[in-house]
Design a protein around this motif. Structure first.
Motif, mmCIF file in Angstrom:
data_model
loop_
_atom_site.group_PDB
_atom_site.id
_atom_site.type_symbol
_atom_site.label_atom_id
_atom_site.label_comp_id
_atom_site.label_asym_id
_atom_site.label_seq_id
_atom_site.Cartn_x
_atom_site.Cartn_y
_atom_site.Cartn_z
ATOM 1 N N PHE A 141 -32.714 5.285 52.934
ATOM 2 C CA PHE A 141 -33.696 4.671 53.824
ATOM 3 C C PHE A 141 -34.899 5.609 53.943
ATOM 4 N N ARG A 142 -36.091 5.141 53.498
ATOM 5 C CA ARG A 142 -37.302 5.988 53.518
ATOM 6 C C ARG A 142 -37.001 7.359 52.902
ATOM 7 N N ASN A 143 -37.281 8.471 53.649
ATOM 8 C CA ASN A 143 -37.051 9.778 53.027
ATOM 9 C C ASN A 143 -35.635 10.326 53.269
ATOM 10 N N TYR A 144 -34.700 9.470 53.726
ATOM 11 C CA TYR A 144 -33.322 9.911 53.947
ATOM 12 C C TYR A 144 -32.409 9.496 52.793
ATOM 13 N N GLY A 162 -39.931 17.351 65.385
ATOM 14 C CA GLY A 162 -40.138 17.852 64.033
ATOM 15 C C GLY A 162 -41.606 17.765 63.656
ATOM 16 N N ARG A 163 -41.953 18.477 62.583
ATOM 17 C CA ARG A 163 -43.344 18.477 62.147
ATOM 18 C C ARG A 163 -43.728 17.118 61.574
ATOM 19 N N ASN A 164 -44.985 16.929 61.292
ATOM 20 C CA ASN A 164 -45.480 15.664 60.745
ATOM 21 C C ASN A 164 -44.809 15.357 59.409
ATOM 22 N N GLY A 165 -44.586 14.076 59.183
ATOM 23 C CA GLY A 165 -44.089 13.627 57.883
ATOM 24 C C GLY A 165 -42.657 14.004 57.567
ATOM 25 N N GLN A 166 -41.835 14.324 58.573
ATOM 26 C CA GLN A 166 -40.465 14.777 58.295
ATOM 27 C C GLN A 166 -39.428 13.659 58.372
ATOM 28 N N GLY A 167 -39.773 12.541 59.060
ATOM 29 C CA GLY A 167 -38.814 11.435 59.143
ATOM 30 C C GLY A 167 -38.424 11.019 60.557
ATOM 31 N N LYS A 168 -39.246 11.354 61.543
ATOM 32 C CA LYS A 168 -38.944 10.973 62.933
ATOM 33 C C LYS A 168 -39.126 9.476 63.144
ATOM 34 N N THR A 169 -40.310 8.982 62.771
ATOM 35 C CA THR A 169 -40.574 7.550 62.958
ATOM 36 C C THR A 169 -39.626 6.706 62.105
ATOM 37 N N ASN A 170 -39.223 7.242 60.959
ATOM 38 C CA ASN A 170 -38.292 6.502 60.105
ATOM 39 C C ASN A 170 -37.003 6.145 60.848
ATOM 40 N N ILE A 171 -36.548 7.066 61.704
ATOM 41 C CA ILE A 171 -35.330 6.787 62.484
ATOM 42 C C ILE A 171 -35.578 5.636 63.465
ATOM 43 N N PHE A 229 -41.277 -2.554 62.080
ATOM 44 C CA PHE A 229 -42.504 -2.745 62.855
ATOM 45 C C PHE A 229 -43.703 -2.172 62.111
ATOM 46 N N ARG A 230 -43.426 -1.563 60.934
ATOM 47 C CA ARG A 230 -44.526 -0.946 60.190
ATOM 48 C C ARG A 230 -44.939 -1.729 58.961
ATOM 49 N N THR A 231 -44.002 -2.501 58.400
ATOM 50 C CA THR A 231 -44.339 -3.211 57.170
ATOM 51 C C THR A 231 -43.571 -4.526 57.093
ATOM 52 N N GLY A 248 -39.258 -3.729 50.384
ATOM 53 C CA GLY A 248 -39.216 -2.818 49.241
ATOM 54 C C GLY A 248 -39.757 -1.428 49.562
ATOM 55 N N GLU A 249 -40.711 -1.352 50.503
ATOM 56 C CA GLU A 249 -41.298 -0.051 50.861
ATOM 57 C C GLU A 249 -40.299 0.853 51.577
ATOM 58 N N ILE A 250 -39.275 0.209 52.152
ATOM 59 C CA ILE A 250 -38.326 0.943 52.973
ATOM 60 C C ILE A 250 -37.270 1.645 52.120
ATOM 61 N N VAL A 251 -36.952 1.030 50.987
ATOM 62 C CA VAL A 251 -35.947 1.616 50.084
ATOM 63 C C VAL A 251 -36.473 2.952 49.562
ATOM 64 N N LYS A 252 -35.616 3.953 49.590
ATOM 65 C CA LYS A 252 -36.023 5.288 49.151
ATOM 66 C C LYS A 252 -36.588 5.251 47.725
ATOM 67 N N PHE A 253 -37.676 5.987 47.516
ATOM 68 C CA PHE A 253 -38.290 6.028 46.188
ATOM 69 C C PHE A 253 -37.224 6.336 45.142
ATOM 70 N N ASP A 280 -42.848 5.992 70.118
ATOM 71 C CA ASP A 280 -43.261 6.714 68.922
ATOM 72 C C ASP A 280 -44.586 7.421 69.149
ATOM 73 N N ASP A 281 -44.497 8.752 69.303
ATOM 74 C CA ASP A 281 -45.715 9.556 69.335
ATOM 75 C C ASP A 281 -46.697 9.187 70.419
ATOM 76 N N ILE A 282 -46.216 8.610 71.510
ATOM 77 C CA ILE A 282 -47.233 8.184 72.469
ATOM 78 C C ILE A 282 -47.497 9.263 73.513
HETATM 79 P P1 ATP Z 1 -45.477 12.125 62.056
HETATM 80 O O1 ATP Z 1 -45.203 13.206 63.049
HETATM 81 O O2 ATP Z 1 -46.634 12.473 61.199
HETATM 82 O O3 ATP Z 1 -45.554 10.774 62.635
HETATM 83 P P2 ATP Z 1 -42.801 11.486 61.078
HETATM 84 O O4 ATP Z 1 -41.796 12.586 61.201
HETATM 85 O O5 ATP Z 1 -42.738 10.411 62.055
HETATM 86 O O6 ATP Z 1 -44.241 12.161 61.016
HETATM 87 P P3 ATP Z 1 -42.089 9.508 59.134
HETATM 88 O O7 ATP Z 1 -43.123 8.477 59.218
HETATM 89 O O8 ATP Z 1 -40.786 9.248 59.797
HETATM 90 O O9 ATP Z 1 -42.704 10.896 59.612
HETATM 91 O O10 ATP Z 1 -41.742 9.856 57.626
HETATM 92 C C1 ATP Z 1 -42.745 9.931 56.727
HETATM 93 C C2 ATP Z 1 -42.176 10.499 55.448
HETATM 94 O O11 ATP Z 1 -41.343 9.552 54.790
HETATM 95 C C3 ATP Z 1 -43.336 10.799 54.551
HETATM 96 O O12 ATP Z 1 -43.175 12.080 54.044
HETATM 97 C C4 ATP Z 1 -43.219 9.739 53.474
HETATM 98 O O13 ATP Z 1 -43.651 10.222 52.232
HETATM 99 C C5 ATP Z 1 -41.746 9.457 53.456
HETATM 100 N N1 ATP Z 1 -41.448 8.099 52.950
HETATM 101 C C6 ATP Z 1 -41.922 6.915 53.391
HETATM 102 N N2 ATP Z 1 -41.411 5.895 52.692
HETATM 103 C C7 ATP Z 1 -40.575 6.437 51.788
HETATM 104 C C8 ATP Z 1 -39.738 5.902 50.757
HETATM 105 N N3 ATP Z 1 -39.652 4.589 50.540
HETATM 106 N N4 ATP Z 1 -39.009 6.774 50.015
HETATM 107 C C9 ATP Z 1 -39.088 8.104 50.235
HETATM 108 N N5 ATP Z 1 -39.855 8.674 51.170
HETATM 109 C C10 ATP Z 1 -40.590 7.853 51.943
#
Ligand code: ATP
Ligand code: MG
Length: 363
Positions: free
Chosen positions: A11-14, A30-39, A52-54, A58-63, A313-315
């Motif tokens: 799922f996303r970056n997990y 956690g820092r930006n882009g680590q996967g918080k919002t993904n949870i 709620f984002r897309t 297909g975008e949700i499935v891990k690359f 989320d980040d509010i």
């Molecule tokens: P911020 O603090 O900036 O909001 P965040 O911790 O909430 O960051 P997320 O939005 O949860 O970050 O995760 C974003 C990460 O997930 C990005 O690094 C992005 O490249 C990665 N990502 C998004 N979609 C996929 C995918 N389908 N496969 C792999 N990685 C993905």
């Protein structure tokens, strides 16, 4: 209600994660882009089957992967339930509730209720009518799953009607068949939206009053080409909508699109007699969006008899400390999830029961 645990795979970056949650406060740091919002996104998907984002699963499935899985168990009316979603790239998703497959995505609605707050909410106030329609449609569907069926049918008929309008020679008899069914479904949409706006109007007014110490008066109006009163029957709304479609037919033929109906309506958000979209300050717009969302939480509790799970989320970074505290206190005992990139935010919860999840690179 509350979610006990969550399992996600590809799922996303997990790759894979299994999380057990606190019944009250869950802080994802956690820092930006680590996967918080993904949870939060995964939790939200268990409530309506969509992100709620897309809109593109297909975008949700891990690359680099073909399938993803999201599963969780939640407690509602003191009972344990499970929801599982299997996503395949470019394919239909599969959903199981308590291990039983459902054949229509609409059947997931109304089971596990979630309200999400995100910086995007500002769009609810600032952007065009379609954002606000999306908001009310999604929120009503969560409480009244039947509404989703009416909406689905309405949009299908609308698409067919618009297709007929695009023909060089418009078939009047065919159009009449669509007008009858469109006004039938449309009348239900009007009825439910009218009820929803009436309730949200009262609740959000009280909430906004508290958040602004009585300085701002919030009002909400449903804007439509058809005037709908509280006690109007389905029959009466249907016939008025039908009439209106008939009267407007020449214009629809000329424009090749249906210009009358709930798909063109809006809600107007007003603070101290001024339209917030046009005249509100950034802070007023933000607070109005928060009041609307908070009223949604109360409405779910009134209708479902349990509070939803709340995702923030980040509010926090957008609110001053006083408003942060006010917001958390107003949520009381509800299960909440908060994402933040700042350690400092945890001091707001020092007197509460909470767990911290540290999120780093999809782990
Ligand atoms: P911020 O603090 O900036 O909001 P965040 O911790 O909430 O960051 P997320 O939005 O949860 O970050 O995760 C974003 C990460 O997930 C990005 O690094 C992005 O490249 C990665 N990502 C998004 N979609 C996929 C995918 N389908 N496969 C792999 N990685 C993905
Ligand atoms: Mg984020």
């Amino acid at each position: 209600m509350y979610i006990e645990n969550l399992r996600i795979i590809n799922f996303r970056n997990y790759d894979e994660a299994y999380l057990k949650f606190n019944k009250h406060i869950n802080l994802l740091l956690g820092r930006n882009g680590q996967g918080k919002t993904n949870i939060l996104e995964a939790i939200y998907m268990l409530s309506i089957g969509k992100s709620f984002r897309t809109n593109k699963d297909g975008e949700i499935v891990k690359f680099g992967k073909e399938n993803s899985y999201i599963g969780g168990s939640y407690v509602k009316y003191s009972r344990n339930n499970t929801i599982e979603i299997g996503l395949r790239k470019n394919n239909k998703k599969g959903i199981k509730i308590n291990k039983v497959s459902i054949d229509k995505i609409g059947h997931i609605l109304g089971k596990f209720n979630v309200v999400v707050f995100s910086p995007e909410d500002l769009r609810l106030v600032k952007e065009g009518p379609s954002e606000r329609r999306k908001f009310i449609d999604r929120e009503i569907s969560q409480i009244i799953p039947k509404y989703y069926n009416h909406l689905y049918n309405y949009n299908k008929i609308l698409g067919q009607r618009n297709k007929v309008l695009k023909n060089v020679n418009v078939d009047a008899a065919l159009l009449d068949v669509f007008d009858d069914s469109l006004s039938n479904e449309g009348a239900w949409i009007y009825i439910y939206r009218r009820r929803f706006v009436d309730k949200i109007k009262m609740l959000s007014k009280q909430i906004h009053d508290k958040l602004t110490d009585g300085v701002e008066n919030l009002d909400i109006k449903y804007i439509s080409q058809i005037d709908i009163q509280r006690d109007d029957s389905h029959e009466s709304i249907k016939s008025r909508f039908y009439e209106k479609l008939k009267n407007n037919i020449q214009s629809d033929i000329m424009n090749k699109v249906t210009k009358i109906g709930p798909h063109r309506d809006d809600i107007q958000i007003i603070i101290n007699d001024l339209d917030v979209k046009l005249y509100g300050s950034q802070g007023q717009q933000r607070t109005a969006a928060i009041s609307l969302k908070l009223s949604q939480i109360e409405l779910i509790n009134e209708e479902v008899k349990e509070y939803p799970v709340v995702l923030l989320d980040d509010i926090f970074s957008e609110l001053d400390e006083k408003r942060q505290k006010l917001l958390i206190d107003s949520l009381g005992e509800i299960q909440i999830f908060i994402t933040s990139a700042e350690e400092g935010h945890k001091k707001i919860f020092e007197d509460k029961q909470y767990d911290i999840f540290r999120v780093e690179n999809g782990q």
